[in-house]
Structures are given as C-alpha cells and as structure tokens.
Design a protein around this motif. Structure first.
Motif, PDB file in Angstrom:
ATOM      1  N   GLU A   8       0.727  -1.300  -0.143  1.00 29.39           N
ATOM      2  CA  GLU A   8      -0.090   0.098  -0.070  1.00 29.39           C
ATOM      3  C   GLU A   8       0.790   1.233   0.003  1.00 29.39           C
ATOM      4  OE1 GLU A   8      -4.070  -0.717   2.299  1.00 29.39           O
ATOM      5  OE2 GLU A   8      -2.409  -1.136   3.736  1.00 29.39           O
ATOM      6  N   LYS A   9       0.680   2.270  -0.714  1.00 27.40           N
ATOM      7  CA  LYS A   9       1.198   3.564  -0.772  1.00 27.40           C
ATOM      8  C   LYS A   9       2.474   3.461  -1.051  1.00 27.40           C
ATOM      9  CE  LYS A   9      -2.962   5.816   0.867  1.00 27.40           C
ATOM     10  NZ  LYS A   9      -3.560   6.565   2.099  1.00 27.40           N
ATOM     11  N   LEU A  10       3.286   2.661  -1.581  1.00 28.42           N
ATOM     12  CA  LEU A  10       4.659   2.335  -1.567  1.00 28.42           C
ATOM     13  C   LEU A  10       5.548   3.456  -2.219  1.00 28.42           C
ATOM     14  CD1 LEU A  10       7.018   0.515  -0.555  1.00 28.42           C
ATOM     15  CD2 LEU A  10       6.822  -0.849  -2.658  1.00 28.42           C
ATOM     16  N   ARG A  11       6.517   4.194  -1.589  1.00 31.67           N
ATOM     17  CA  ARG A  11       7.308   4.849  -2.256  1.00 31.67           C
ATOM     18  C   ARG A  11       8.802   4.569  -1.846  1.00 31.67           C
ATOM     19  NH1 ARG A  11       7.988  10.091  -0.582  1.00 31.67           N
ATOM     20  NH2 ARG A  11       8.520  10.953  -2.751  1.00 31.67           N
ATOM     21  N   ALA A  12       9.425   4.118  -2.929  1.00 27.35           N
ATOM     22  CA  ALA A  12      10.991   3.633  -2.308  1.00 27.35           C
ATOM     23  C   ALA A  12      11.981   3.877  -3.581  1.00 27.35           C
ATOM     24  CB  ALA A  12      10.818   2.055  -2.365  1.00 27.35           C
ATOM     25  N   GLY A  13      13.245   3.694  -2.994  1.00 27.81           N
ATOM     26  CA  GLY A  13      14.427   4.098  -4.261  1.00 27.81           C
ATOM     27  C   GLY A  13      15.545   3.704  -3.716  1.00 27.81           C
ATOM     28  N   TYR A  14      16.495   4.488  -4.000  1.00 31.61           N
ATOM     29  CA  TYR A  14      17.978   4.158  -3.734  1.00 31.61           C
ATOM     30  C   TYR A  14      18.368   5.558  -2.987  1.00 31.61           C
ATOM     31  CZ  TYR A  14      17.163   0.202  -6.780  1.00 31.61           C
ATOM     32  OH  TYR A  14      16.610  -0.633  -7.198  1.00 31.61           O
ATOM     33  N   GLY A  15      18.706   5.770  -1.747  1.00 29.33           N
ATOM     34  CA  GLY A  15      19.295   7.044  -1.145  1.00 29.33           C
ATOM     35  C   GLY A  15      17.940   7.959  -1.114  1.00 29.33           C
ATOM     36  N   GLU A  16      18.060   9.065  -1.620  1.00 29.51           N
ATOM     37  CA  GLU A  16      17.093  10.136  -1.720  1.00 29.51           C
ATOM     38  C   GLU A  16      16.265   9.971  -3.034  1.00 29.51           C
ATOM     39  OE1 GLU A  16      16.309  12.064   0.917  1.00 29.51           O
ATOM     40  OE2 GLU A  16      17.756  10.866   1.993  1.00 29.51           O
ATOM     41  N   ALA A  17      16.802   9.327  -3.962  1.00 25.72           N
ATOM     42  CA  ALA A  17      16.018   9.068  -5.169  1.00 25.72           C
ATOM     43  C   ALA A  17      15.022   8.268  -5.211  1.00 25.72           C
ATOM     44  CB  ALA A  17      16.997   8.482  -6.280  1.00 25.72           C
ATOM     45  N   VAL A  18      13.643   8.835  -5.367  1.00 27.30           N
ATOM     46  CA  VAL A  18      12.486   7.952  -5.446  1.00 27.30           C
ATOM     47  C   VAL A  18      12.279   7.312  -6.755  1.00 27.30           C
ATOM     48  CG1 VAL A  18      10.064   7.736  -5.167  1.00 27.30           C
ATOM     49  CG2 VAL A  18      11.650   9.123  -3.689  1.00 27.30           C
ATOM     50  N   VAL A  19      12.163   6.010  -6.795  1.00 26.86           N
ATOM     51  CA  VAL A  19      11.889   5.406  -8.048  1.00 26.86           C
ATOM     52  C   VAL A  19      10.585   4.748  -8.307  1.00 26.86           C
ATOM     53  CG1 VAL A  19      12.450   3.198  -9.598  1.00 26.86           C
ATOM     54  CG2 VAL A  19      14.194   4.253  -8.366  1.00 26.86           C
ATOM     55  N   LEU A  20       9.861   4.437  -7.036  1.00 28.45           N
ATOM     56  CA  LEU A  20       8.348   3.773  -6.943  1.00 28.45           C
ATOM     57  C   LEU A  20       7.618   4.749  -6.265  1.00 28.45           C
ATOM     58  CD1 LEU A  20       9.269   0.345  -5.745  1.00 28.45           C
ATOM     59  CD2 LEU A  20       8.889   0.914  -8.246  1.00 28.45           C
ATOM     60  N   ASN A  21       6.481   4.984  -6.930  1.00 32.24           N
ATOM     61  CA  ASN A  21       5.602   6.233  -6.318  1.00 32.24           C
ATOM     62  C   ASN A  21       4.094   5.670  -6.029  1.00 32.24           C
ATOM     63  OD1 ASN A  21       4.784   8.650  -5.018  1.00 32.24           O
ATOM     64  ND2 ASN A  21       4.822   9.755  -6.881  1.00 32.24           N
ATOM     65  N   ASP A  22       3.767   5.585  -4.860  1.00 26.31           N
ATOM     66  CA  ASP A  22       2.477   5.248  -4.524  1.00 26.31           C
ATOM     67  C   ASP A  22       1.900   3.886  -5.166  1.00 26.31           C
ATOM     68  OD1 ASP A  22       0.090   5.632  -3.350  1.00 26.31           O
ATOM     69  OD2 ASP A  22      -0.846   6.978  -5.085  1.00 26.31           O
ATOM     70  N   VAL A  23       2.927   2.865  -5.385  1.00 27.32           N
ATOM     71  CA  VAL A  23       2.505   1.745  -5.651  1.00 27.32           C
ATOM     72  C   VAL A  23       1.658   0.712  -4.712  1.00 27.32           C
ATOM     73  CG1 VAL A  23       3.574  -0.815  -6.232  1.00 27.32           C
ATOM     74  CG2 VAL A  23       4.582   1.448  -7.101  1.00 27.32           C
ATOM     75  N   ALA A  24       0.524   0.219  -5.048  1.00 28.66           N
ATOM     76  CA  ALA A  24      -0.334  -0.610  -4.314  1.00 28.66           C
ATOM     77  C   ALA A  24      -0.849  -1.801  -5.246  1.00 28.66           C
ATOM     78  CB  ALA A  24      -1.463   0.144  -3.965  1.00 28.66           C
ATOM     79  N   PHE A  25      -0.827  -2.999  -4.695  1.00 36.64           N
ATOM     80  CA  PHE A  25      -1.401  -4.325  -5.172  1.00 36.64           C
ATOM     81  C   PHE A  25      -1.280  -5.287  -4.118  1.00 36.64           C
ATOM     82  CE2 PHE A  25       3.304  -4.816  -5.613  1.00 36.64           C
ATOM     83  CZ  PHE A  25       3.276  -6.001  -5.340  1.00 36.64           C
TER      84      PHE A  25
END
Length: 234
Positions: A8-25
């Motif tokens: 739910e509402k996943l935001r993730a990446g590497y360091g400060e760089a966000v790659v995934l934004n608001d992923v939900a499944f």
C-alpha cells in the motif's frame, strides 16, 4: 483465497532518489503475479524493495500478518521471502551442495528435492559456483531460494541471457513450483507471453507506478494492449 501479500502507498528507491511512487497491489495465497513494464520502469526496484534491498520512504508491505517493511532484509527470509535477484548472488567459492545446505531451513523443499527438479545440479553437486554455466547458476539460485522454504518467491528476470533449451527447462520448473506445488510468486520478465502463460494476475509499471492491473489470461489474450503498455511497436 486468503490474501498473502499487500502493498500500500509504497514509495521507495535508492538513497534520496525515489523510483517507486504510490505503488499498491495484492496477491492471494498460491497465486503467481507477472510484473511487467519497459526497461527502467521500476520492476527490479519493486522486487528489491520487497526483499529489503532499497530505501523505503513511505507505505507498507504486509506478508500474511507480518509487517515486512519494518524488517531488515535478513529477517524477511525468515518471514517467508525467497529472493532470486538478477545477479543470482550464489556463493561462487562454495560447491553446489554447500550453497544449498548453507541457507536451508526446515520444510518440504530440501536439497534433495531441488536435485530432483534440476538433475543438472545433482550431477554437479561438488562443483564450485564458478564452474557452473549461466543456466546452472540460475537453477542454483532458484534452488537456494526454495530451500529457505518461503511463502513468496521473487524472481527477477530468471530467463535473461539463457539458451532456449535452458529457458524451456526453467519455465517448466517455475510452472511446477507455482502450479503444482502452489507456491506464490512474483516474476519479472522481458518475455511477457511466456510468463503470462503461467501466471494468475499481472501488473504493468510505468515511471514507478502501476498503470495497469488485470488477470494474466486477459492481458495475454489482448496482444495489442500488451504491446501498447510495454511500448512495443508492431
């Protein structure tokens, strides 16, 4: 079917760089999810995030009743995550058998069952990781993930760069693991039709967000939509 994984509402990446934004499944027990998208859309980052190898900025990941997002990567294996990264990450200075026994946990998947599924590994039990072909290394990486006896298997491009005969062998093994053995799995792959054929559901990522979600059967039967989602020109 009971729900196994919820993101739910996943935001993730590497360091400060966000790659995934608001992923939900979500994923039900015993089901396989095909994770699709063009190169650079965040597929590997999502797999790595589930395994605990990225920086998570927001959101939650729940496996059964366990809040995975609160656990470091080494504890996620104990919680039920089996991970086969693109790099395979086998212990190249150990033998095939040592690779399997070093990480094995009690359960139905034992080194002996891995050898039964991959006879090539049985023939190379005493070979070091450095003495294996690319296909054999991938089999060993899958075997190592299985002997952890996971609830959820994460496969990141398991067919990449392999000969057609090895691809066919690995697809058969994945189908057996998921279809016959009922192990839940998330599979990233650049061969969508091959993976959709052995999956139950599918999601497509673009720019780090989920842009399409459907049954694998529906997406496989609509090649024009699939090509458009993956940016393939006919």
């Amino acid at each position: 079917m009971a729900e196994l994984l919820k993101v739910e509402k996943l935001r993730a990446g590497y360091g400060e760089a966000v790659v995934l934004n608001d992923v939900a499944f979500s994923l039900a027990e015993g089901q396989t999810l095909a994770l699709l998208g063009r190169n650079g859309t965040g597929k590997t980052t999502l797999i790595n995030t589930l395994a605990g190898a990225t920086r998570q900025h927001a959101g939650s990941i729940t496996l059964g009743s366990v809040a995975l997002h609160k656990l470091p990567s080494h504890q996620r294996a104990a919680a039920g995550i089996g991970w086969v990264p693109q790099e395979r990450n086998i212990f190249k200075s150990l033998t095939v058998h040592e690779n399997l026994t070093a990480v094995a946990r009690p359960g139905r998947w034992t080194p002996e069952r891995v050898y039964e599924m991959f006879p090539r590994l049985a023939e190379r039990k005493t070979n070091l990781g450095t003495q294996l072909s690319g296909g054999e290394q991938q089999m060993l990486a899958m075997g190592r993930a299985l002997v952890v006896n996971p609830k959820l298997l994460l496969l990141d491009e398991p067919l990449e760069g392999l000969a057609p005969i090895i691809v066919a062998e690995l697809l058969k093994a994945v189908s057996r693991i998921t279809r016959e053995e009922g192990l839940s799995a998330i599979i990233v792959e650049q061969h969508p039709q091959a993976i959709l054929a052995i999956s139950d559901t599918a999601i497509v990522l673009d720019h780090g967000t989920v842009v399409h979600s459907d049954s694998a059967k529906a997406l496989r039967s609509n090649p024009e939509l699939l090509d458009r989602l993956l940016g393939v020109a006919r």
